[in-house]
Design a protein around this motif. Structure first.
Motif, PDB file in Angstrom:
ATOM      1  N   SER A  42      45.923  17.002  55.737  1.00  0.00           N
ATOM      2  CA  SER A  42      46.300  18.135  54.880  1.00  0.00           C
ATOM      3  C   SER A  42      45.198  19.176  54.925  1.00  0.00           C
ATOM      4  O   SER A  42      44.027  18.841  54.867  1.00  0.00           O
ATOM      5  N   PHE A  43      45.608  20.446  55.032  1.00  0.00           N
ATOM      6  CA  PHE A  43      44.651  21.543  54.988  1.00  0.00           C
ATOM      7  C   PHE A  43      44.883  22.323  53.705  1.00  0.00           C
ATOM      8  O   PHE A  43      45.984  22.785  53.429  1.00  0.00           O
ATOM      9  N   LEU A  44      43.806  22.441  52.927  1.00  0.00           N
ATOM     10  CA  LEU A  44      43.836  23.203  51.685  1.00  0.00           C
ATOM     11  C   LEU A  44      43.032  24.473  51.919  1.00  0.00           C
ATOM     12  O   LEU A  44      41.806  24.416  52.030  1.00  0.00           O
ATOM     13  N   PRO A  45      43.703  25.613  52.026  1.00  0.00           N
ATOM     14  CA  PRO A  45      42.973  26.856  52.311  1.00  0.00           C
ATOM     15  C   PRO A  45      42.104  27.283  51.142  1.00  0.00           C
ATOM     16  O   PRO A  45      42.411  27.002  49.986  1.00  0.00           O
ATOM     17  N   ALA A  46      40.999  27.974  51.464  1.00  0.00           N
ATOM     18  CA  ALA A  46      40.084  28.457  50.422  1.00  0.00           C
ATOM     19  C   ALA A  46      40.708  29.650  49.717  1.00  0.00           C
ATOM     20  O   ALA A  46      41.559  30.326  50.208  1.00  0.00           O
TER      21      ALA A  46
END
Length: 146
Positions: free
Chosen positions: A142-146
């Motif tokens: 999973s990628f959680l954007p800043a």
């Protein structure tokens, strides 16, 4: 949300990792980097790696110089595959596989900076699977954007 900044959704994907039906440490860094490249672009955020299995974990270690084998040997020394375990289904000593995630967590979160996973020079993201009863595993990226 602060100000007019719009939030982007979390991107998530499941990959299948073949462990071959034996205790294994499998380097998944390339798959994770490819996932980040697709979903982060050149942005910052967090990569979360999660193994939804009761007998597997995620480790950030050096591979290829024997550390992966050393990790399995250390786990065998700390958690022997013998008859001491109350949890007894599966292969001989399988109860220890259910205890292992307390020592090698089933997740890791890593910083993504400029679209790249911020790993150290010799660090790799690895699936740790001492359970020979399952030849394939799932890993959620999973990628959680800043």
């Amino acid at each position: 949300m602060r100000g007019n900044r719009q939030t982007r959704p979390v991107e998530s994907e499941i990959i299948t990792v073949r462990t071959g039906g034996r205790a294994a440490v499998v380097d998944i860094t390339d798959a994770a980097a490819s996932f980040v490249e697709t979903h982060a672009g050149t942005g910052d955020g967090l990569l979360h790696v999660f193994v939804p299995h009761a007998t597997a974990g995620v480790a950030i270690i050096e591979t290829g110089a024997g550390s992966d084998d050393d990790l399995l040997r250390a786990l065998d020394g700390m958690l022997p595959a013998d008859e001491r375990w109350r949890h007894r289904h599966g292969s001989h000593g399988h109860g220890r596989d259910h205890v292992m995630p307390a020592f090698v967590a089933p997740y890791a979160s890593l910083p993504v900076l400029g679209g790249r996973i911020a790993l150290g020079t010799w660090q790799s993201i690895c699936l740790v699977d001492p359970n020979g009863d399952n030849p394939t595993r799932q890993v959620r990226l999973s990628f959680l954007p800043a």
